[in-house]
Scaffold this active site. Structure first.
Site, PDB file in Angstrom:
ATOM      1  CB  CYS A 128     -17.141  -4.532 -12.391  1.00 52.53           C
ATOM      2  SG  CYS A 128     -16.288  -2.940 -12.319  1.00 52.53           S
ATOM      3  CG  HIS A 164     -19.720   0.870 -12.908  1.00 45.77           C
ATOM      4  ND1 HIS A 164     -18.899   1.929 -12.587  1.00 45.77           N
ATOM      5  CD2 HIS A 164     -19.042  -0.244 -12.539  1.00 45.77           C
ATOM      6  CE1 HIS A 164     -17.770   1.459 -12.052  1.00 45.77           C
ATOM      7  NE2 HIS A 164     -17.841   0.143 -12.005  1.00 45.77           N
TER       8      HIS A 164
HETATM    9  P1  NAD Z   1      -9.725  -3.991  -2.124  1.00 41.57           P
HETATM   10  O1  NAD Z   1      -8.759  -2.928  -1.823  1.00 41.57           O
HETATM   11  O2  NAD Z   1     -11.129  -3.875  -1.623  1.00 41.57           O
HETATM   12  O3  NAD Z   1      -9.180  -5.404  -1.612  1.00 41.57           O
HETATM   13  C1  NAD Z   1      -7.851  -5.804  -1.814  1.00 41.57           C
HETATM   14  C2  NAD Z   1      -7.369  -6.521  -0.570  1.00 41.57           C
HETATM   15  O4  NAD Z   1      -6.056  -7.005  -0.795  1.00 41.57           O
HETATM   16  C3  NAD Z   1      -7.317  -5.613   0.651  1.00 41.57           C
HETATM   17  O5  NAD Z   1      -7.860  -6.310   1.765  1.00 41.57           O
HETATM   18  C4  NAD Z   1      -5.820  -5.374   0.834  1.00 41.57           C
HETATM   19  O6  NAD Z   1      -5.477  -5.149   2.204  1.00 41.57           O
HETATM   20  C5  NAD Z   1      -5.263  -6.683   0.352  1.00 41.57           C
HETATM   21  N1  NAD Z   1      -3.840  -6.654  -0.042  1.00 41.57           N
HETATM   22  C6  NAD Z   1      -3.076  -5.603  -0.391  1.00 41.57           C
HETATM   23  N2  NAD Z   1      -1.831  -6.019  -0.700  1.00 41.57           N
HETATM   24  C7  NAD Z   1      -1.829  -7.368  -0.554  1.00 41.57           C
HETATM   25  C8  NAD Z   1      -0.836  -8.362  -0.707  1.00 41.57           C
HETATM   26  N3  NAD Z   1       0.408  -8.069  -1.117  1.00 41.57           N
HETATM   27  N4  NAD Z   1      -1.166  -9.644  -0.464  1.00 41.57           N
HETATM   28  C9  NAD Z   1      -2.418  -9.995  -0.065  1.00 41.57           C
HETATM   29  N5  NAD Z   1      -3.402  -9.070   0.116  1.00 41.57           N
HETATM   30  C10 NAD Z   1      -3.096  -7.777  -0.133  1.00 41.57           C
HETATM   31  O7  NAD Z   1      -9.716  -4.159  -3.718  1.00 41.57           O
HETATM   32  P2  NAD Z   1     -10.861  -4.782  -4.612  1.00 41.57           P
HETATM   33  O8  NAD Z   1     -11.848  -3.713  -4.926  1.00 41.57           O
HETATM   34  O9  NAD Z   1     -11.320  -6.048  -4.018  1.00 41.57           O
HETATM   35  O10 NAD Z   1     -10.056  -5.031  -5.959  1.00 41.57           O
HETATM   36  C11 NAD Z   1      -9.263  -6.185  -6.132  1.00 41.57           C
HETATM   37  C12 NAD Z   1      -9.072  -6.417  -7.616  1.00 41.57           C
HETATM   38  O11 NAD Z   1     -10.362  -6.629  -8.190  1.00 41.57           O
HETATM   39  C13 NAD Z   1      -8.452  -5.274  -8.400  1.00 41.57           C
HETATM   40  O12 NAD Z   1      -7.736  -5.811  -9.484  1.00 41.57           O
HETATM   41  C14 NAD Z   1      -9.660  -4.527  -8.917  1.00 41.57           C
HETATM   42  O13 NAD Z   1      -9.393  -3.758 -10.063  1.00 41.57           O
HETATM   43  C15 NAD Z   1     -10.576  -5.686  -9.231  1.00 41.57           C
HETATM   44  N6  NAD Z   1     -11.998  -5.345  -9.282  1.00 41.57           N
HETATM   45  C16 NAD Z   1     -12.533  -4.505  -8.362  1.00 41.57           C
HETATM   46  C17 NAD Z   1     -13.863  -4.178  -8.460  1.00 41.57           C
HETATM   47  C18 NAD Z   1     -14.503  -3.219  -7.524  1.00 41.57           C
HETATM   48  O14 NAD Z   1     -15.395  -2.489  -7.923  1.00 41.57           O
HETATM   49  N7  NAD Z   1     -14.139  -3.162  -6.270  1.00 41.57           N
HETATM   50  C19 NAD Z   1     -14.656  -4.739  -9.467  1.00 41.57           C
HETATM   51  C20 NAD Z   1     -14.083  -5.663 -10.342  1.00 41.57           C
HETATM   52  C21 NAD Z   1     -12.735  -5.954 -10.255  1.00 41.57           C
END
Ligand code: NAD
Length: 337
Positions: A140, A220
Site C-alpha cells: 500500500c 497511513h
Molecule cells: P488478511 O489476514 O486480512 O487476509 C488474508 C486471508 O488469507 C485471511 O482470510 C486468511 O484466513 C487467509 N489465509 C491464510 N492462510 C491461507 C492459505 N494457506 N491459503 C488461503 N488463504 C489463507 O491479510 P491482508 O491484509 O489481506 O494481507 C494480504 C497480503 O496483502 C499481505 O501480503 C499483505 O502484506 C498485503 N497487503 C495488505 C495491506 C493491508 O493493509 N491490509 C495493504 C497492502 C498489501
C-alpha cells in the site's frame, strides 16, 4: 472473459474479488478460504464459488453449513490467473501450487520481491509485467509513493526523495495490533523497508524513508520532501497531480482535515467499505521551496492496491496497455470523487 481465482479472501482478497466482478472483461472463477468465518459466508452471498484452501479443514465448511465447490487446487487449475492475497509469506509457499498448474499468479506486497519476476505499479511500470508469469503488486505504501513519484520523475526529474511514513498500527479489524497508546519509531533504524521497495519499481531513484507507527487504523500518512531536478511552481505540481486518475486532491473547500474526514468522504460517496482507492493529497500542503517539493498524502492501506491488482491481471495476460487498462479499471470501479 478472464477467469480470476482469488486465493486468500481477507482484507485485500475480498476487495480484489469485488473489483474483478465489476470489470467488463473479467469474472471471479472462485475464492479460496481457510475457514468458514463471516467472510466465507459473504463470499457465498456474493455468488462467488468458494473453495477450501487447506484440505484437512475442508470438513469445517460443511459443519458450518457452507457448501464448497472443491479444493484450491481445482480452482487454480481452471482459472486463467490467480491473485494470491494470503498473509505475508504464505504467497511464496503457494508459488509451487501455481507453477504445478501453469497458472500465472499475482502476489501482494507482504511477500519479498523475489517471489515474483517483477514488482508492479500500473502507473509506473505496467509494461514490465506484460507476459510475466509471476508478478508482485507492491505494498500500500509503495503503491502510494510510486503513484506520486512517477509523474514527478517524468515531468521534472527527481534528485532525491525523503519520505517520513506515519503508519497506522493495524487495520480496523486487526484487534491484536498496536500500539494502543504510543508512537513508535518503526523501524528505529534507517531506512525503513519502503525505500528499497520503491526501488523495485524505480531502481535508480535516490530515496530515503523513515517509518513511525501510531495508534490509528484508518490510513497511513506520508510527509514528503522531494528534491526535483527542474523546479516547478507549486501550482504546476498541483495541476500535474490533479491530472492523475488515482490522485484525489483534498482542496480547502472540502474541509477534509485528516484521515477520518477522508474516509468519511469516501463513505458518503457510497464507496464500497468506504474505500479510498486514490492517494489523498492535501493541495494546501503542496509547497515548493527552491527545488524542494513538500506535501502530505494519506494512503488507505486496505484499498489502494485493489485497482493495481486488476491492472496486473491484464498486464500478466497481455490483454491491454497501461492507459487503457487503468481507464477500464477506474471506470468500472467508479474512481473519481
Ligand atoms: P488478511 O489476514 O486480512 O487476509 C488474508 C486471508 O488469507 C485471511 O482470510 C486468511 O484466513 C487467509 N489465509 C491464510 N492462510 C491461507 C492459505 N494457506 N491459503 C488461503 N488463504 C489463507 O491479510 P491482508 O491484509 O489481506 O494481507 C494480504 C497480503 O496483502 C499481505 O501480503 C499483505 O502484506 C498485503 N497487503 C495488505 C495491506 C493491508 O493493509 N491490509 C495493504 C497492502 C498489501
Amino acid at each position: 472473459m478472464i477467469r480470476v481465482a482469488v486465493n486468500g479472501y481477507g482484507t485485500i482478497g475480498k476487495r480484489v474479488a469485488d473489483a474483478v466482478a465489476e470489470q467488463p472483461d473479467m469474472e471471479v472463477a472462485g475464492v479460496a478460504k481457510t475457514r468458514p468465518n463471516y467472510e466465507a459466508r459473504a463470499a457465498v452471498d456474493r455468488g462467488f464459488p468458494l473453495y477450501a484452501a487447506v484440505e484437512e479443514r475442508a470438513p469445517r465448511f460443511e459443519e458450518a453449513g457452507i457448501d464448497i465447490a472443491g479444493m484450491v487446487d481445482d480452482l487454480v487449475a481452471e482459472a486463467d490467473v490467480v491473485v494470491d492475497a494470503c498473509p505475508s509469506g504464505i504467497g511464496a509457499e503457494n508459488r509451487s501450487l501455481y507453477e504445478t498448474y501453469d497458472t500465472p499468479a499475482i502476489y501482494q506486497g507482504g511477500e519479498d520481491a523475489d517471489v515474483a519476476d517483477v514488482s508492479f505499479n500500473a502507473r509506473s511500470n505496467f509494461e514490465e509485467a506484460q507476459g510475466a508469469d509471476h508478478v508482485r503488486v507492491v505494498s500500500c505504501n509503495t503503491t502510494g509513493l510510486s503513484r506520486l513519484l512517477a509523474p514527478l520523475l517524468e515531468s521534472y526529474g527527481v534528485e532525491k526523495a525523503r519520505i517520513t511514513l506515519v503508519r497506522r498500527g493495524g487495520d480496523p479489524a486487526q484487534t491484536g495490533r498496536g500500539p494502543i497508546n504510543d508512537i513508535l519509531p518503526n523501524p528505529v533504524s534507517l531506512p525503513s523497508h519502503h525505500g528499497p521497495d520503491v526501488n523495485t519499481i524505480f531502481p535508480d531513484l535516490d530515496i530515503d524513508t523513515l517509518g513511525l507507527k501510531v495508534p490509528a487504523t484508518l490510513m497511513h500518512m506520508h510527509s514528503v520532501n522531494v528534491t526535483l531536478a527542474d523546479a516547478p511552481t507549486a501550482e504546476a505540481v498541483t495541476a500535474l497531480l490533479a491530472d492523475e486518475s488515482r490522485m484525489f486532491l483534498a482542496t480547502p473547500d472540502l474541509g477534509v482535515d485528516g484521515t477520518a474526514a477522508a474516509k468519511e468522504l469516501a463513505l458518503d460517496a457510497g464507496r464500497p467499505r468506504g474505500d479510498l482507492w486514490e492517494n489523498c493529497v492535501w493541495s494546501e500542503s503542496i509547497t515548493v521551496e527552491d527545488d524542494d517539493l513538500y506535501l502530505f498524502q494519506a494512503i488507505h492501506q486496505e484499498s489502494d492496491v485493489v485497482p493495481e491488482n486488476v491492472d496486473a491481471i491484464r498486464a500478466i495476460l497481455g490483454e491491454a496497455d497501461a492507459s487503457s487498462s487503468m481507464a477500464t479499471t477506474d471506470e468500472a470501479l467508479g474512481m473519481g470523487l
